[in-house]
Structure formats: structure tokens, C-alpha cells
Design an enzyme around this catalytic site. Structure first.
Site, PDB file in Angstrom:
ATOM      1  N   TYR A   1       3.469   6.919  -1.791  1.00  0.00           N
ATOM      2  CA  TYR A   1       2.993   5.950  -0.852  1.00  0.00           C
ATOM      3  C   TYR A   1       2.490   6.124   0.297  1.00  0.00           C
ATOM      4  O   TYR A   1       1.560   5.556   1.053  1.00  0.00           O
ATOM      5  CB  TYR A   1       4.288   4.992  -0.815  1.00  0.00           C
ATOM      6  CG  TYR A   1       4.715   4.283  -1.931  1.00  0.00           C
ATOM      7  CD1 TYR A   1       4.231   4.241  -3.051  1.00  0.00           C
ATOM      8  CD2 TYR A   1       5.766   3.336  -1.765  1.00  0.00           C
ATOM      9  CE1 TYR A   1       4.653   3.701  -4.409  1.00  0.00           C
ATOM     10  CE2 TYR A   1       6.305   2.644  -2.991  1.00  0.00           C
ATOM     11  CZ  TYR A   1       5.739   2.915  -4.061  1.00  0.00           C
ATOM     12  OH  TYR A   1       5.901   2.305  -5.275  1.00  0.00           O
TER      13      TYR A   1
ATOM     14  N   LYS B   1      11.800  13.669 -11.473  1.00  0.00           N
ATOM     15  CA  LYS B   1      11.005  13.856 -12.961  1.00  0.00           C
ATOM     16  C   LYS B   1      10.582  15.564 -12.696  1.00  0.00           C
ATOM     17  O   LYS B   1       9.346  16.093 -12.692  1.00  0.00           O
ATOM     18  CB  LYS B   1       9.713  13.129 -12.808  1.00  0.00           C
ATOM     19  CG  LYS B   1       8.778  13.121 -14.041  1.00  0.00           C
ATOM     20  CD  LYS B   1       9.447  12.294 -15.340  1.00  0.00           C
ATOM     21  CE  LYS B   1       8.821  12.366 -16.430  1.00  0.00           C
ATOM     22  NZ  LYS B   1       9.345  12.161 -17.821  1.00  0.00           N
TER      23      LYS B   1
ATOM     24  N   ASP C   1      12.459   8.528 -16.493  1.00  0.00           N
ATOM     25  CA  ASP C   1      12.397   7.840 -17.596  1.00  0.00           C
ATOM     26  C   ASP C   1      13.752   7.283 -18.418  1.00  0.00           C
ATOM     27  O   ASP C   1      14.130   6.214 -18.584  1.00  0.00           O
ATOM     28  CB  ASP C   1      11.417   8.419 -18.766  1.00  0.00           C
ATOM     29  CG  ASP C   1      11.674   9.724 -18.670  1.00  0.00           C
ATOM     30  OD1 ASP C   1      12.479  10.374 -17.874  1.00  0.00           O
ATOM     31  OD2 ASP C   1      11.058  10.450 -19.816  1.00  0.00           O
TER      32      ASP C   1
ATOM     33  N   ASP D   1      11.698   2.438  -5.878  1.00  0.00           N
ATOM     34  CA  ASP D   1      10.950   1.068  -5.840  1.00  0.00           C
ATOM     35  C   ASP D   1      11.093   0.270  -7.371  1.00  0.00           C
ATOM     36  O   ASP D   1      11.561  -0.705  -7.600  1.00  0.00           O
ATOM     37  CB  ASP D   1       9.436   1.105  -5.682  1.00  0.00           C
ATOM     38  CG  ASP D   1       8.604   0.018  -5.210  1.00  0.00           C
ATOM     39  OD1 ASP D   1       9.445  -1.116  -5.336  1.00  0.00           O
ATOM     40  OD2 ASP D   1       7.618  -0.002  -4.834  1.00  0.00           O
TER      41      ASP D   1
ATOM     42  N   ASP E   1      14.226  -2.691  -8.522  1.00  0.00           N
ATOM     43  CA  ASP E   1      14.023  -4.077  -8.901  1.00  0.00           C
ATOM     44  C   ASP E   1      14.548  -4.140 -10.352  1.00  0.00           C
ATOM     45  O   ASP E   1      14.952  -5.306 -10.647  1.00  0.00           O
ATOM     46  CB  ASP E   1      12.646  -4.136  -8.927  1.00  0.00           C
ATOM     47  CG  ASP E   1      12.086  -4.920  -7.605  1.00  0.00           C
ATOM     48  OD1 ASP E   1      12.903  -4.815  -6.740  1.00  0.00           O
ATOM     49  OD2 ASP E   1      11.035  -5.459  -7.763  1.00  0.00           O
TER      50      ASP E   1
END
Ligand code: NAD
Length: 357
Positions: A141, A192, A224, A248, A252
Site C-alpha cells: 500500500y 506467502k 490462501d 485487510d 473483513d
């Protein structure tokens, strides 16, 4: 030491829900030994209207002087078309940057009484209590270089850069381990590392920090698989720690496991444990001013403030137990109501929590 709590009600339902959390803090002050002062300030659209900026100098001064901040929510249609620097959300980004709040804590706690609100089968989620610790100031980001460029072929290409420095990984890992120590001493680090070098370093640094926390059981998951496990068997987790991008998305996802946006608190912390505490939902302009909003996410944000900044876990637990008892009594606001129930309003819900304290 008397703690300074700054309250920023904000916009929309913000003032309504914050008023109920303030009642709870006031009750703890008067009857349960909380040693704190409550001060009020302006952030977001209300600050634009009054002082011409979403994060005015006066609020900056108050925020820097406070030990902890409780925020309602900011934003609404009234300010949506204003120039970008005047939009309420800019105030939120500015206060997070100004106070260097790099650690975002998002619990996903499902009170057993609300298990039917989840999209998952009740037996999968009843009693769910997990905490996601997300790094907030780094990763793809913010990484440079970034942009959209035109290649020699004439085709355009968008690009971003995933970066993590060792010091950034170490400080968020420590927040994860410390949080796990305050809970069930299990930490799952999500990365990852099978594909990304930034994640390879992440895993190496987390392993190194783990040596300082032999009492916390550390595990690793690729993102994943972590997403899959969150939906398959979310109760296996205690604390998850991860980077900005993965956090992020996963936070959620975890929030939705609980089924109600009106129940979930959050915290954003700096390196010294100072924090901004707020419900995860927005200013809900569609129900603002009607006394229908659920104040429990804000009241539970006040509980997090007591636990993580004021180091008063017994007062935090007192609030959480009071919320549980109010749900046991069958009280529900519109957003968490099952068919056939009569909803209570924002104030009645806040009063019930205070009575239960
Ligand atoms: P929202 O979270 O405000 O509302 C989404 C839906 O959930 C709405 O139907 C709303 O009525 C409901 N809802 C939210 N909180 C509730 C509560 N406590 N009780 C009962 N129902 C509740 O999201 P949105 O509609 O996308 O955004 C509205 C405004 O809030 C926008 O201006 C947005 O930019 C802003 N926003 C602010 C924050 C923040 O301050 N941290 C976060 C998200 C959105």
C-alpha cells in the site's frame, strides 16, 4: 496516574453511539475505580463544518496529548463531493499517520447468543473469539515505486511494490506475541513465503522474535490456506498476525463470520501502546438521528481501550460480561434482531449495559 481519554464522536451515528460508550466509561469512573478524564474533540465532517479541516490543529493538539482516543465514525453524503483534502476520511488517515498508529487489532468475537446471525452454520462459529493483528503503515500500500506507465509497445502497465523492512516486521510481530500473551497464547503468522521474498523475510523475522516468547505457541500459514481455514474452522485461531494487504482482506472476512457489523470493535496502536479505538463500521447515514444504531461495537471499543492502553483488563472484562448479560436478557437493536423480536433503541441498549455493570 490519571489517564487522558479523548472522545471524537464524528459524524452520522457517531455522536449517538459514542454517547453510550461515554456513559459506560463514566459509570466505571464513578463506581469501579477508573482513573481517567474524558475530553471531547472534532474529527471528520463536523470538523470541516466548524473549523474548515477534517483534522484541525486543535484536534491534533488534543490527540497528541491524550493517552487514548475513542472515535465514533466519520463521513456522510454531505461531504462526499468536497475537494479531497476536505473529505472526512482524510481526517481519519491524517490522525492515524500523525500518531504513527501502525498496528491494527481487529477482534472477531461472536457472542453465542448471536450465532444465528452468521452466514456459517452456528456450530462452526458459536463462541468464536479470534484477534487479527494487521500491520498498517507498510507493505504494497505504501511501497515505492508504484504507478501506471506506458511500455514501449504502447500498452499501459500498473505496478506496485511489496516491501517490508526487518524493523517493521519485528515491531508488528511483537504486538502479535504480546496480544497472544493477554489471551490464549497461540499466534498464527500469515504470509506467502512460498512465492514472495518479502514474506520469506517476514517468516524469518517472526521466527527470531518468537525466541523472546517461549510461552506463546507460534504457527505459520500461507494466506490462501489461512482464508480457507477461517471459513472452514475459524475457532482454531487465537491471534493471527499479518501484513497490511493480507490483513485487510482477512480481517473483513473474519468480521463477516460474526454476522453483525454493529458488534465489532477495533484498535490502532503506536509503538508505546497509545491507541485510537473505534467500531469497524462507518457513520451509517441511512439510520443517523433515528436512535436505532447499535452502540455495542463502540462500547466494546472502550473495553479494548481499557485492556490495551490503560492496562485495566479487569475493567475491560467487566464491560464485555455486561454486554453478554444484556444479550442474554434478549435485548437487540435492529441490526442483530431475529424475526419476531422487538428492537430496542441506541440509548436503551447503552442504559442496559450500564445497569448490568
Ligand atoms: P457503514 O458501516 O456506515 O454502513 C453499512 C450498513 O451497516 C448500513 O446499512 C448501516 O445502517 C449499517 N450499520 C453500520 N453501523 C451500524 C450500527 N452501529 N448499528 C446498526 N447498523 C449499522 O458503511 P457505508 O454505508 O459504506 O458508509 C457510510 C459512511 O461512513 C461513508 O461516508 C463512509 O466513508 C464512512 N465510513 C467511515 C468509517 C470510519 O469512520 N472508520 C468506516 C467505514 C465507512
Amino acid at each position: 496516574m490519571t489517564h487522558k481519554i479523548l472522545i471524537l464522536p464524528g459524524d452520522g451515528i457517531g455522536p449517538e453511539i459514542v454517547a453510550e460508550a461515554a456513559k459506560v466509561l463514566e459509570c466505571l469512573r464513578q463506581e469501579h475505580g477508573l482513573d481517567a478524564t474524558l475530553d471531547y474533540g472534532l474529527l471528520g465532517g463536523c470538523a470541516v463544518d466548524t473549523l474548515g479541516s477534517p483534522y484541525p490543529d486543535e484536534t491534533r493538539r488534543q490527540a497528541r496529548a491524550a493517552d487514548a482516543i475513542l472515535l465514533g465514525a466519520v463521513g456522510g453524503p454531505k461531504w462526499e463531493r468536497m475537494d479531497r483534502p476536505l473529505r472526512p476520511e482524510r481526517g481519519l488517515l491524517a490522525i492515524r499517520a500523525d500518531l504513527e498508529l501502525f498496528a491494527n487489532l481487529r477482534p472477531a468475537l461472536l457472542y453465542p447468543q448471536l450465532a444465528d446471525a452468521s452466514a456459517l452454520k452456528p456450530e462452526r462459529v458459536a463462541g468464536l473469539d479470534l484477534l487479527i493483528v494487521r500491520e498498517l503503515n507498510g507493505d504494497i500500500y505504501f511501497g515505492q515505486p508504484r504507478g501506471i506507465r506506458t511500455l514501449e509497445s504502447g500498452e499501459r502497465e500498473g505496478f506496485n511494490t511489496m516491501r517490508y523492512r526487518e524493523s517493521e516486521i519485528e515491531r508488528i510481530a511483537r504486538v502479535g506475541f504480546e496480544a497472544a500473551r493477554k489471551r490464549h497464547r497461540k499466534l498464527c503468522s500469515v504470509d506467502k513465503a512460498n512465492v514472495l521474498e518479502a514474506s520469506e523475510l517476514w517468516r524469518e523475522v517472526v521466527e527470531r522474535v518468537a525466541k523472546d516468547y517461549p510461552d506463546v505457541a507460534l504457527s505459520h500459514l500461507y494466506v490462501d490456506n489461512a482464508a480457507m481455514q477461517l471459513v472452514r474452522a475459524p475457532k482454531q485461531f487465537d491471534v493471527m498476525v499479518t501484513g497490511n494487504l493480507f490483513g485487510d482482506i482477512l480481517s473483513d472476512c473474519a468480521a463477516m463470520l460474526t454476522g453483525s457489523i454493529g458488534m465489532l470493535p477495533s484498535a490502532s496502536l503506536d509503538a508505546n501502546g497509545k491507541g485510537l479505538y473505534e467500531p469497524i463500521h462507518g457513520s451509517a447515514p441511512d439510520i443517523a438521528g433515528r436512535g436505532a444504531a447499535n452502540p455495542l461495537a463502540t462500547i466494546l471499543s472502550a473495553a479494548m481501550l481499557l485492556r490495551y492502553t490503560l492496562n485495566a483488563p479487569e475493567l475491560a472484562e467487566r464491560i464485555e460480561l455486561a454486554v453478554g448479560r444484556v444479550l442474554d436478557q434478549g435485548l437487540r437493536t435492529l441490526d442483530i434482531m431475529a424475526a419476531g423480536m422487538t428492537p430496542v433503541g441506541t440509548q436503551a441498549m447503552g442504559d442496559a449495559v450500564v445497569a448490568s455493570l
